[in-house]
Design an enzyme around this catalytic site. Structure first.
Site, PDB file in Angstrom:
ATOM      1  N   GLY A 253     -44.556  46.687 -37.755  1.00 31.04           N
ATOM      2  CA  GLY A 253     -43.222  46.427 -38.264  1.00 31.04           C
ATOM      3  C   GLY A 253     -43.187  45.128 -39.032  1.00 31.04           C
ATOM      4  O   GLY A 253     -44.157  44.368 -39.013  1.00 31.04           O
TER       5      GLY A 253
ATOM      6  N   GLY B 286     -41.045  39.178 -37.485  1.00 31.65           N
ATOM      7  CA  GLY B 286     -39.846  38.700 -36.804  1.00 31.65           C
ATOM      8  C   GLY B 286     -38.993  39.779 -36.179  1.00 31.65           C
ATOM      9  O   GLY B 286     -37.821  39.567 -35.903  1.00 31.65           O
ATOM     10  N   THR B 287     -39.561  40.959 -35.943  1.00 29.58           N
ATOM     11  CA  THR B 287     -38.740  42.008 -35.352  1.00 29.58           C
ATOM     12  C   THR B 287     -38.946  42.108 -33.841  1.00 29.58           C
ATOM     13  O   THR B 287     -38.395  42.997 -33.209  1.00 29.58           O
ATOM     14  CB  THR B 287     -39.049  43.368 -35.987  1.00 29.58           C
ATOM     15  OG1 THR B 287     -40.457  43.501 -36.102  1.00 29.58           O
ATOM     16  CG2 THR B 287     -38.409  43.486 -37.338  1.00 29.58           C
ATOM     17  N   GLY B 288     -39.748  41.235 -33.290  1.00 26.39           N
ATOM     18  CA  GLY B 288     -39.854  41.195 -31.831  1.00 26.39           C
ATOM     19  C   GLY B 288     -41.103  41.863 -31.289  1.00 26.39           C
ATOM     20  O   GLY B 288     -41.121  42.261 -30.123  1.00 26.39           O
ATOM     21  N   LYS B 289     -42.153  41.975 -32.091  1.00 19.69           N
ATOM     22  CA  LYS B 289     -43.368  42.628 -31.603  1.00 19.69           C
ATOM     23  C   LYS B 289     -44.024  41.807 -30.489  1.00 19.69           C
ATOM     24  O   LYS B 289     -44.370  42.340 -29.437  1.00 19.69           O
ATOM     25  CB  LYS B 289     -44.355  42.820 -32.766  1.00 19.69           C
ATOM     26  CG  LYS B 289     -43.807  43.742 -33.846  1.00 19.69           C
ATOM     27  CD  LYS B 289     -44.812  43.999 -34.933  1.00 19.69           C
ATOM     28  CE  LYS B 289     -45.092  42.785 -35.785  1.00 19.69           C
ATOM     29  NZ  LYS B 289     -43.929  42.343 -36.572  1.00 19.69           N
TER      30      LYS B 289
ATOM     31  N   HIS C 269     -19.358  35.590 -63.626  1.00 15.91           N
ATOM     32  CA  HIS C 269     -20.589  36.335 -63.321  1.00 15.91           C
ATOM     33  C   HIS C 269     -20.464  37.057 -61.972  1.00 15.91           C
ATOM     34  O   HIS C 269     -20.694  38.257 -61.866  1.00 15.91           O
ATOM     35  CB  HIS C 269     -21.765  35.356 -63.301  1.00 15.91           C
ATOM     36  CG  HIS C 269     -23.101  35.993 -63.090  1.00 15.91           C
ATOM     37  ND1 HIS C 269     -24.016  36.139 -64.104  1.00 15.91           N
ATOM     38  CD2 HIS C 269     -23.685  36.519 -61.988  1.00 15.91           C
ATOM     39  CE1 HIS C 269     -25.095  36.739 -63.634  1.00 15.91           C
ATOM     40  NE2 HIS C 269     -24.916  36.980 -62.338  1.00 15.91           N
ATOM     41  N   GLU C 270     -20.049  36.313 -60.964  1.00 12.43           N
ATOM     42  CA  GLU C 270     -19.963  36.905 -59.626  1.00 12.43           C
ATOM     43  C   GLU C 270     -18.880  37.974 -59.564  1.00 12.43           C
ATOM     44  O   GLU C 270     -19.061  39.021 -58.962  1.00 12.43           O
ATOM     45  CB  GLU C 270     -19.704  35.828 -58.562  1.00 12.43           C
ATOM     46  CG  GLU C 270     -20.813  34.783 -58.416  1.00 12.43           C
ATOM     47  CD  GLU C 270     -22.172  35.396 -58.091  1.00 12.43           C
ATOM     48  OE1 GLU C 270     -22.211  36.487 -57.492  1.00 12.43           O
ATOM     49  OE2 GLU C 270     -23.195  34.806 -58.475  1.00 12.43           O
TER      50      GLU C 270
ATOM     51  N   ASP D   7     -30.927  39.077 -61.007  1.00 12.14           N
ATOM     52  CA  ASP D   7     -30.336  40.414 -61.172  1.00 12.14           C
ATOM     53  C   ASP D   7     -31.259  41.299 -61.992  1.00 12.14           C
ATOM     54  O   ASP D   7     -31.446  42.476 -61.695  1.00 12.14           O
ATOM     55  CB  ASP D   7     -28.989  40.322 -61.909  1.00 12.14           C
ATOM     56  CG  ASP D   7     -28.028  39.385 -61.208  1.00 12.14           C
ATOM     57  OD1 ASP D   7     -28.195  39.210 -59.987  1.00 12.14           O
ATOM     58  OD2 ASP D   7     -27.140  38.833 -61.871  1.00 12.14           O
TER      59      ASP D   7
HETATM   60  P1  ADP Z   1     -43.008  39.314 -34.481  1.00 15.25           P
HETATM   61  O1  ADP Z   1     -42.516  40.715 -34.667  1.00 15.25           O
HETATM   62  O2  ADP Z   1     -43.262  38.652 -35.798  1.00 15.25           O
HETATM   63  O3  ADP Z   1     -44.103  39.208 -33.502  1.00 15.25           O
HETATM   64  P2  ADP Z   1     -41.596  37.817 -32.517  1.00 15.25           P
HETATM   65  O4  ADP Z   1     -41.676  38.763 -31.392  1.00 15.25           O
HETATM   66  O5  ADP Z   1     -42.512  36.656 -32.481  1.00 15.25           O
HETATM   67  O6  ADP Z   1     -41.742  38.564 -33.895  1.00 15.25           O
HETATM   68  O7  ADP Z   1     -40.110  37.319 -32.621  1.00 15.25           O
HETATM   69  C1  ADP Z   1     -39.773  36.047 -33.066  1.00 15.25           C
HETATM   70  C2  ADP Z   1     -38.461  35.610 -32.460  1.00 15.25           C
HETATM   71  O8  ADP Z   1     -37.388  36.399 -32.969  1.00 15.25           O
HETATM   72  C3  ADP Z   1     -38.409  35.805 -30.983  1.00 15.25           C
HETATM   73  O9  ADP Z   1     -38.853  34.668 -30.318  1.00 15.25           O
HETATM   74  C4  ADP Z   1     -36.932  36.052 -30.701  1.00 15.25           C
HETATM   75  O10 ADP Z   1     -36.247  34.851 -30.530  1.00 15.25           O
HETATM   76  C5  ADP Z   1     -36.442  36.692 -31.964  1.00 15.25           C
HETATM   77  N1  ADP Z   1     -36.331  38.145 -31.865  1.00 15.25           N
HETATM   78  C6  ADP Z   1     -36.952  39.030 -32.659  1.00 15.25           C
HETATM   79  N2  ADP Z   1     -36.616  40.293 -32.320  1.00 15.25           N
HETATM   80  C7  ADP Z   1     -35.788  40.213 -31.295  1.00 15.25           C
HETATM   81  C8  ADP Z   1     -35.089  41.191 -30.514  1.00 15.25           C
HETATM   82  N3  ADP Z   1     -35.210  42.491 -30.742  1.00 15.25           N
HETATM   83  N4  ADP Z   1     -34.288  40.754 -29.511  1.00 15.25           N
HETATM   84  C9  ADP Z   1     -34.163  39.441 -29.281  1.00 15.25           C
HETATM   85  N5  ADP Z   1     -34.780  38.478 -29.978  1.00 15.25           N
HETATM   86  C10 ADP Z   1     -35.576  38.834 -30.991  1.00 15.25           C
END
Ligand code: ADP
Length: 603
Positions: A205, A208-211, A426-427, A503
């Site tokens: 993914g 920053g999606t929480g992997k 513009h906006e 744009d």
């Molecule tokens: P990556 O997908 O890049 O490994 P991370 O798991 O390191 O991302 O997430 C980075 C930070 O973003 C986490 O420490 C958390 O604070 C926040 N975060 C990302 N996804 C979630 C989620 N689904 N729920 C809560 N916090 C999240």
């Protein structure tokens, strides 16, 4: 979960310095002291007196000193030589015996011991100490001792570990991983029926999606040790080091089973092995070792490997085959509901006023990842502190979305009035074209306050909810909206500015995708002219067609954008009065909401 802290490591040179210092001290202080223990220095007068009194036992005359013993031969004395031609005779007469063997130095054995054996002994002891220290650290990354050790951070079980409840949204991913947790809790249930757990699970993914969080949550829920390592940590300067690290990691993991091994950014070692000569030997060896290790353990031994990557398409097919990473769990950007939940999870960490509407914030932050949402909440808290409040408000959160998207407000006015007016037109141009095409509120908010990102103004679009398909007309309308800003400048001022560069980029990208990927062109039917690589990291594309086709594609893209640009101009001309009214209003207010916009438009 707590990360086990490694003890502070002292550099090698530190131990060498200590050893040298000790040897130096021994040689300069102790050895001479020992050597001279019994030798007493006396003046020549005393020597003469002792001679006359017949108190001299043995005497030894050297060039630079005279060494002698008392009658009892217990004490040794020495004195400096003086010109004294009758000395020998006088000594002889008074019964002194001449000898070359009054050794003032210590015995040769002692000397050897002190200057050779003792330092060696000290070196060995220090060396042993050092070695133990290093060994205890299980491969601190010092060059000599840590080579080939995995260095994995071990997270031990602890009660404050991350749990699934801390990861908001991502329900599918959680569901998928719950099974793993269940397996780690009762492996027998699975063994009985003959099912074997996947050895490896790949979390894919955007960043920053929480992997990483999900992987930690699995360990936290299952209450097992968690080894975490980044793919890049395996790759070393020397060929073979990475492979040895992989071996070490797996042998540690097997000892601690059941446990979870997490390899972040696995694309660093898992890249496709290509046929090129002189490829990256170290990386390939590391990958080979990983493949072998994953094959090497049986399905049900309790070691589960989780790996995360943003670039699944670049991974070696051998790594993805069943039996290795056989399960792929997509961790996508959160949808509206997911964003709201993530905001709520993070909002628990800060103080908030009660009237905060998370739904609205989630709508405004469309397209934001979990990490960005966490950042938004934190920015809001920071803003509250800056303004001297003791809790964050809705306004703090809204402002911090803009901070995260577009940067901080630029405080000192840098725009001239003319420029500001152009930006306002513009906006409003964008918003008006959008509104007229869809007959609905197109924007959340329009602002012409310059931001540190360089944006002079921007229009926050309404999140259209979860939208999985787009019709050709919708894309065309979108292109028209992108061109609306420039069209407004043309309609009103008769000239154009550089303000539209972003744009233009976006409109072109959409138009090109229509032609090359979506099969929405006149001439190319359903033929793909471009392939997307890096789906999760910006979506780069690469063309795959002949040069003539490229020319034709370019022509069609230009035609498409041109048509929409003309359409936008037409819409603005037809609504010139509203355009002026809205722009003047924005010029004065600097920021207006979608509601205000619609009110004026429909008045
Ligand atoms: P990556 O997908 O890049 O490994 P991370 O798991 O390191 O991302 O997430 C980075 C930070 O973003 C986490 O420490 C958390 O604070 C926040 N975060 C990302 N996804 C979630 C989620 N689904 N729920 C809560 N916090 C999240």
């Amino acid at each position: 979960m707590q990360e086990v802290k490694q003890p502070n490591k002292k550099p090698f040179i530190f131990y060498y310095m200590i050893a040298l210092l000790v040897i130096f001290l021994i040689n300069s202080l102790l050895v001479p002291k020992l050597a001279q223990r019994a030798v007493k220095e006396v003046d020549y007068g005393t020597f003469m007196e002792m001679t006359y009194n017949g108190e001299i036992g043995y005497v030894q005359i050297e060039d630079n000193q005279i060494v002698f013993t008392g009658k009892d031969e217990k004490n040794i004395y020495k004195t400096g030589p003086v010109y004294d031609p009758e000395l020998t005779e006088r000594l002889y007469e008074n019964g002194a015996k001449f000898s070359g063997e009054i050794v003032e130095e210590m015995s040769p054995l002692l000397s050897i011991f002190l200057s050779w054996l003792l330092p060696m002994f000290i070196f060995i002891v220090l060396g042993q100490l050092m070695y133990r220290q290093m060994a205890k650290k299980a491969g601190g990354n010092s060059m000599m001792f840590g080579m080939g050790k995995s260095n994995a951070k071990v997270y031990v079980k602890s009660s404050d570990g991350i749990k699934f409840t801390d990861v908001a949204g991502e329900d599918e991913a959680k569901e998928n991983l719950t099974e793993i947790v269940d397996y780690l809790h009762n492996p027998d249930k699975y063994r009985e029926i003959g099912a074997s757990m996947p050895k490896g699970i790949l979390l894919v993914g955007p960043p920053g999606t929480g992997k990483t969080m999900l992987a930690k949550a699995v360990a936290g829920e299952a209450n097992v040790p968690f080894f975490s390592m980044s793919g890049s940590e395996f790759v070393e300067m020397f060929v073979g080091m990475g492979a040895s690290k992989v071996r070490d990691l797996f042998s540690q993991a097997k000892e601690k089973a059941p446990c979870i091994v997490f390899i972040d950014e696995i694309d660093a070692i898992g890249k496709k092995r290509d046929g090129q000569l002189g490829g990256n030997d170290e990386r390939e060896q590391t990958l080979n070792q990983l493949l072998t290790e994953m094959d090497g353990f049986e399905g049900n031994n309790g070691v589960i490997i989780l790996a995360a990557t943003n670039r699944p398409e670049s991974l070696d097919p051998a790594l993805l085959r069943p039996g290795r990473f056989d399960r792929r769990v997509p961790v996508e950007l959160p949808d509206l509901k997911g964003r709201e939940e993530i905001l709520k999870v993070h909002a628990k960490k800060i103080k908030l006023y009660e009237d905060v509407d998370f739904g609205k914030i989630a709508k405004m932050a469309s397209g934001a990842s979990g990490a960005e949402l966490a950042n938004i909440v934190n920015e809001a808290a920071l803003r509250a502190v800056r303004d001297g409040r003791n809790a964050a408000t809705q306004a703090d959160l809204e402002e911090s979305i803009e901070v995260v998207i577009a940067g901080y407000q630029k405080k000192n006015a840098i725009l001239t009035d003319k420029e500001k007016l152009i930006v306002a037109y513009h906006e409003i141009g964008h918003a008006l074209v959008a509104a007229k095409q869809t007959d609905s509120a197109p924007v959340q908010k329009i602002t012409i306050v310059p931001r540190t990102s360089g944006a002079l103004g921007y229009t926050m679009q309404v999140d259209e909810g979860n939208h999985y398909l787009m019709t050709k007309e919708e894309i065309e309308n979108k292109i028209a909206t992108f061109t609306g800003g420039r069209a407004a400048e043309e309609v009103v001022f008769g000239s154009v500015t550089t303000g539209a560069s972003n744009d233009i980029e976006q409109a072109t990208k959409l138009a090109r995708a229509m032609v090359t990927r979506y099969g929405m062109s006149k001439d190319f039917d359903m033929v793909a002219m471009e392939t997307v690589s890096n789906q999760y990291l910006g979506g780069d594309t690469s063309l795959c067609c002949s040069a003539e086709t490229q020319t034709a594609i370019d022509r069609e893209v230009v035609e498409l954008v041109k048509k929409q640009h003309e359409k936008a101009g037409q819409i603005l001309l037809e609504n010139r009065a509203k355009l002026d009214e809205l722009s003047q209003y924005l010029y004065e207010k600097e920021t207006i909401t979608g509601e205000e916009f619609m009110n004026i438009l429909n008045a």
